[in-house]
Design an enzyme around this catalytic site. Structure first.
Site, PDB file in Angstrom:
ATOM      1  N   VAL A 119       0.914  -1.239  -0.148  1.00 58.40           N
ATOM      2  CA  VAL A 119       0.213  -0.223  -0.037  1.00 58.40           C
ATOM      3  C   VAL A 119       0.824   1.026  -0.029  1.00 58.40           C
ATOM      4  CG1 VAL A 119      -1.792   1.207   1.417  1.00 58.40           C
ATOM      5  CG2 VAL A 119      -1.734  -1.396   1.413  1.00 58.40           C
ATOM      6  N   ARG A 126       7.977   8.931  -6.040  1.00 58.04           N
ATOM      7  CA  ARG A 126       9.200   8.014  -5.845  1.00 58.04           C
ATOM      8  C   ARG A 126       8.500   6.597  -5.153  1.00 58.04           C
ATOM      9  NH1 ARG A 126      14.613   9.607  -2.573  1.00 58.04           N
ATOM     10  NH2 ARG A 126      15.513   7.547  -2.483  1.00 58.04           N
ATOM     11  N   SER A 254      -3.656   7.377   3.623  1.00 58.41           N
ATOM     12  CA  SER A 254      -2.176   7.469   3.534  1.00 58.41           C
ATOM     13  C   SER A 254      -1.667   8.886   2.892  1.00 58.41           C
ATOM     14  CB  SER A 254      -1.515   6.430   2.977  1.00 58.41           C
ATOM     15  OG  SER A 254      -1.776   6.392   1.318  1.00 58.41           O
ATOM     16  N   ARG A 291      14.040   7.652 -11.731  1.00 55.17           N
ATOM     17  CA  ARG A 291      13.443   6.028 -11.506  1.00 55.17           C
ATOM     18  C   ARG A 291      12.327   6.049 -12.333  1.00 55.17           C
ATOM     19  NH1 ARG A 291      13.706   4.307  -5.797  1.00 55.17           N
ATOM     20  NH2 ARG A 291      15.960   4.023  -6.701  1.00 55.17           N
ATOM     21  N   GLU A 408     -13.544  -3.136   7.275  1.00 51.53           N
ATOM     22  CA  GLU A 408     -12.976  -2.543   8.339  1.00 51.53           C
ATOM     23  C   GLU A 408     -14.235  -1.531   9.077  1.00 51.53           C
ATOM     24  OE1 GLU A 408     -10.017   0.394   6.285  1.00 51.53           O
ATOM     25  OE2 GLU A 408     -11.891   1.010   5.183  1.00 51.53           O
ATOM     26  N   GLY A 433      -9.245  -4.704   8.044  1.00 50.55           N
ATOM     27  CA  GLY A 433      -8.515  -3.532   8.563  1.00 50.55           C
ATOM     28  C   GLY A 433      -8.706  -3.483   9.993  1.00 50.55           C
ATOM     29  N   LEU A 435      -7.040  -1.845  12.378  1.00 48.51           N
ATOM     30  CA  LEU A 435      -7.101  -0.486  13.027  1.00 48.51           C
ATOM     31  C   LEU A 435      -8.213   0.346  12.597  1.00 48.51           C
ATOM     32  CD1 LEU A 435      -3.467   0.252  11.789  1.00 48.51           C
ATOM     33  CD2 LEU A 435      -4.116  -0.550  13.780  1.00 48.51           C
ATOM     34  N   ASP A 436      -8.807   0.501  11.446  1.00 47.67           N
ATOM     35  CA  ASP A 436     -10.170   1.189  11.503  1.00 47.67           C
ATOM     36  C   ASP A 436     -11.308   0.543  12.049  1.00 47.67           C
ATOM     37  OD1 ASP A 436     -10.392   3.795  10.062  1.00 47.67           O
ATOM     38  OD2 ASP A 436      -9.532   2.916   8.383  1.00 47.67           O
ATOM     39  N   PRO A 517       4.506  -2.980   4.553  1.00 50.01           N
ATOM     40  CA  PRO A 517       4.781  -1.388   4.233  1.00 50.01           C
ATOM     41  C   PRO A 517       5.991  -0.956   3.367  1.00 50.01           C
ATOM     42  CG  PRO A 517       6.012  -2.151   6.258  1.00 50.01           C
ATOM     43  CD  PRO A 517       5.418  -3.489   5.502  1.00 50.01           C
ATOM     44  N   ASP A 607      -0.932   6.072   9.897  1.00 51.91           N
ATOM     45  CA  ASP A 607      -1.887   6.974   8.898  1.00 51.91           C
ATOM     46  C   ASP A 607      -3.165   7.179   9.585  1.00 51.91           C
ATOM     47  OD1 ASP A 607      -3.404   4.685   9.208  1.00 51.91           O
ATOM     48  OD2 ASP A 607      -3.278   3.794   6.826  1.00 51.91           O
TER      49      ASP A 607
END
Length: 696
Positions: A119, A126, A254, A291, A408, A433, A435-436, A517, A607
């Protein structure tokens, strides 16, 4: 600066967005600008009222749940009565009859091959390129440069002793994943590998050998001129793993996108990915580096046939949910337009550059959109109707747009089968999810009583049922071989040894993907999908009964717990530090996701989902008298000094003073937390970030 607008088909479109769409996004899609704007206006006329009605329904349900708990204050929780009440008000709906999803043409990376999922914030070109190119990763580099192996390299140059440990670990991995017919990879002297299972030899590219297990590929890089390969009896210079099969390019939790300029920057990066021309130039170790997206990889099969494998991760795009509006577009009545509708139209239109071009992304001809923060089957059905209308606007076949549903929110997890049924012909993904989901648990049950400490949430009954039901219901709905069943993020990017030990639990659970991550984490997590045959695990779990709804609806109340003054202070400090560390970057610098030091100086990927937990937890303890406002304010003051010290090396950092916008936003998240819709942090963050941008 204030937005400048231009009229398009009765809509007021920010000049930056209008210019981007007409000069960059629309050319090459075959769609004329006038037709696009007329279609968008008609789509908003149809769906904006429905969007607003769904949000009112959320508020009405929450008000009824709040009243139910208040009316029973001081009484033991009546679980049976509570569930009956939730059914009475329509929070819980009837289970659909058994069914099997049928999403149509879906890429193998989504439907059939288990592997890691990245994610990445879409505003950072970048990072986007790193993630897209993380389809392949060096196992040697991932082991050498992290704590996956004990110790650290000695000195700034290459450490042969550590290199030997890396090679030993990699050879042991090969022995397990693709064993030789005789002996160990430790003794391999080169040449065509004689494998115990010959079908695992997939091909070669020059001197390199391509191996395969469970659908994932391993490339042995043979280079006797390389600094590593020249000392290896087989000339093995590296082991490349097929790693991030899929990547979610995130417009939501994010990123900090609060105005037209931010939205255009995000859409422009998505356009670069879909056209294949995104690039980023930056300084690295004193030299200028550009890149770009990696090309596909060419091989020759054992029978002499030539074939290619993707050089890039298959890209999803995560739109925003139904809550927020955007000043990038004003409706006919002058109100801000629902942002999720704009995302659905614009990201799908941009994906036409892939579908009608070289199909660099989806070889199956699909558009993959992740839809977050849906509350129950009505909102899933709304998404299905919206995507139907977008397909009609863009001239796409029905169900070209696939949907990933984030499992979530509490009402979604409690009605997961019904939510899946509502999008059964386009769903390709469900993902827990935690966390949520925890943040929504805290807010939904806010009036029921004081909650357990934040760290205890993972040990509560509802979370175990939540994780089990996600897999069990997905399998019952026919996800095996058709769609992804996903698990959540590993949030500690510097703790790869712990990740290697713990995240194997996700494929063992029968999940076909799990979030990581970083590209390095994707490479290491890929080893788990060689260790575990996910298809076999899914077959074994398919016979399990679904974990009971009673367990999922168990409230994480701290009944009977008597915390000491120190325990309360520690919990306040932990939450306040996490809030401040994240919010100060969001408000002052527009950084929506980064590695933020926690109270113990451990870098965690933070996030808005983590922020939602911390702010709602403090709001809950404040509401139920576990702590006072003065105690919470004192914790913020203490932790402001700590966060300032943790950011002392950042030249763009502004200190957290009582009058700073970041401090005001952080405290508002707590002191106004109970009144925020479903406990979401976006409304307050956007308010204060816009003020910060106006002050720049």
């Amino acid at each position: 600066m204030t937005e400048q607008y231009e009229n398009r088909a009765g809509l007021q479109v920010a000049t930056a967005l209008a210019t981007f769409m007409e000069a960059r996004a629309l050319p090459g899609t075959g769609m004329a600008a006038d037709a696009f704007w007329r279609g968008l206006a008609a789509l908003y006329a149809r769906f904006a009222p429905d969007n607003a009605a769904l949000l009112r329904r959320r508020d009405a349900l929450q008000a009824q749940i709040d009243a139910w708990h208040r009316d029973r204050g001081g009484q033991p929780h009546d679980a049976a009565g509570y569930q009956a009440f939730l059914r009475e008000i329509g929070y819980l709906v009837a289970e659909p009859a058994p069914f099997t999803i049928a999403p149509g043409a879906v890429d193998d990376e989504v439907a059939r091959i288990p592997g890691p999922q990245l994610v990445v914030p879409i505003l950072n070109a970048r990072f986007l390129l790193n993630a897209a190119n993380a389809r392949w990763g060096s196992l040697y580099d991932a082991l050498y440069g992290t704590d996956a192996l004990p110790g650290t390299p000695a000195g700034p140059g290459y450490d042969p002793a550590r290199g030997a440990k890396v090679i030993e670990w990699a050879r042991a991995f090969l022995d397990e994943a693709v064993p030789l017919a005789q002996g160990s990879w430790r003794d391999w002297a080169g040449g065509m590998p004689a494998l115990a299972e010959p079908s695992q030899l997939a091909g070669r590219a020059g001197d390199n050998w391509l191996l395969r297990r469970h659908g994932l590929h391993i490339e042995l890089v043979i280079d006797r001129t390389h600094a590593i390969g020249c000392h290896d009896r087989a000339g093995l210079a590296d082991v490349l793993l097929e790693a991030a099969l899929t990547t979610i390019c995130d417009l939501e939790d994010s990123v900090a996108a609060v105005d037209a300029a931010d939205k255009v920057a995000a859409y422009a990066n998505w356009l670069g990915l879909m056209r294949g021309d995104l690039q980023a130039t930056f300084d690295k170790h004193g030299r200028r580096v550009t890149r770009r997206l990696n090309p596909d990889r060419a091989y020759v099969a054992p029978d002499g046939a030539r074939f290619t494998l993707p050089g890039r991760s298959l890209l999803f795009v995560r739109n925003v949910g139904n809550l927020m509006t955007t000043p990038a577009l004003l409706l006919a009545d002058g109100s801000e337009a629902p942002e999720g509708i704009l995302d659905a139209v614009v990201t799908s239109l941009i994906a036409l550059h892939d579908l009608r071009g070289a199909r660099r992304n989806s070889r199956a001809g699909a558009i993959y959109i992740v839809k977050p923060k849906l509350h129950g089957p009505d909102e899933a059905a709304f998404t299905d109707r919206l995507f139907d209308a977008v397909e009609d606007l863009l001239g796409l076949a029905r169900h070209t747009i696939k949907v990933g549903v984030m499992d979530e929110e509490r009402r979604t997890s409690a009605n997961l089968a019904a939510c899946i049924h509502a999008v059964r012909e386009r769903i390709v993904f469900i993902n827990t999810g935690f966390l949520d989901r925890t943040g929504d648990e805290l807010h939904t049950s806010m009036q029921a009583g004081a909650m357990v400490r934040k760290a205890q949430m993972k040990d509560t009954a509802w979370i175990a049922a939540y994780e089990d039901r996600n897999v069990q219901i997905g399998l019952a709905c026919g996800f095996a071989g058709r769609a992804q069943i996903g698990k959540g993020m590993w949030t500690a990017p510097d703790r790869m040894r712990d990740m290697l030990e713990q995240k194997v639990a996700h494929p063992i659970a029968g999940a076909t993907t799990a979030w990581v991550p970083s590209p390095t984490a994707a490479t290491l997590h890929a080893t788990h999908y060689h260790q575990v045959a996910v298809a076999a695990r899914q077959a074994a779990r398919a016979a399990e009964p679904v974990a009971p709804l009673d367990a999922l609806l168990t409230l994480p109340l701290a009944a009977g717990q008597n915390w000491s003054a120190q325990e309360i202070a520690d919990e306040l400090d932990n939450n306040a530090q996490g809030i401040l560390g994240y919010v100060v970057r969001w408000i002052d610098q527009g950084v929506g996701c980064s590695k933020v030091p926690d109270i113990h100086d451990v870098g965690l990927m933070e996030d808005r989902a983590t922020l939602r937990i911390s702010s709602q937890h403090l709001a809950n303890w404040l509401h139920h008298g576990v702590a006072t406002r003065a105690q919470v304010e004192a914790a913020f003051a203490r932790m402001a000094a700590r966060v300032d010290a943790q950011n002392a090396a950042d030249p763009g950092y502004r200190s957290l003073t009582p009058d700073s916008l970041a401090m005001q936003a952080a405290q508002a998240l707590v002191f106004e937390g109970r009144s925020q819709p479903n406990g979401y942090t976006e409304p307050l963050l956007h308010r204060y970030r816009r003020r910060a941008k106006l002050a720049e």
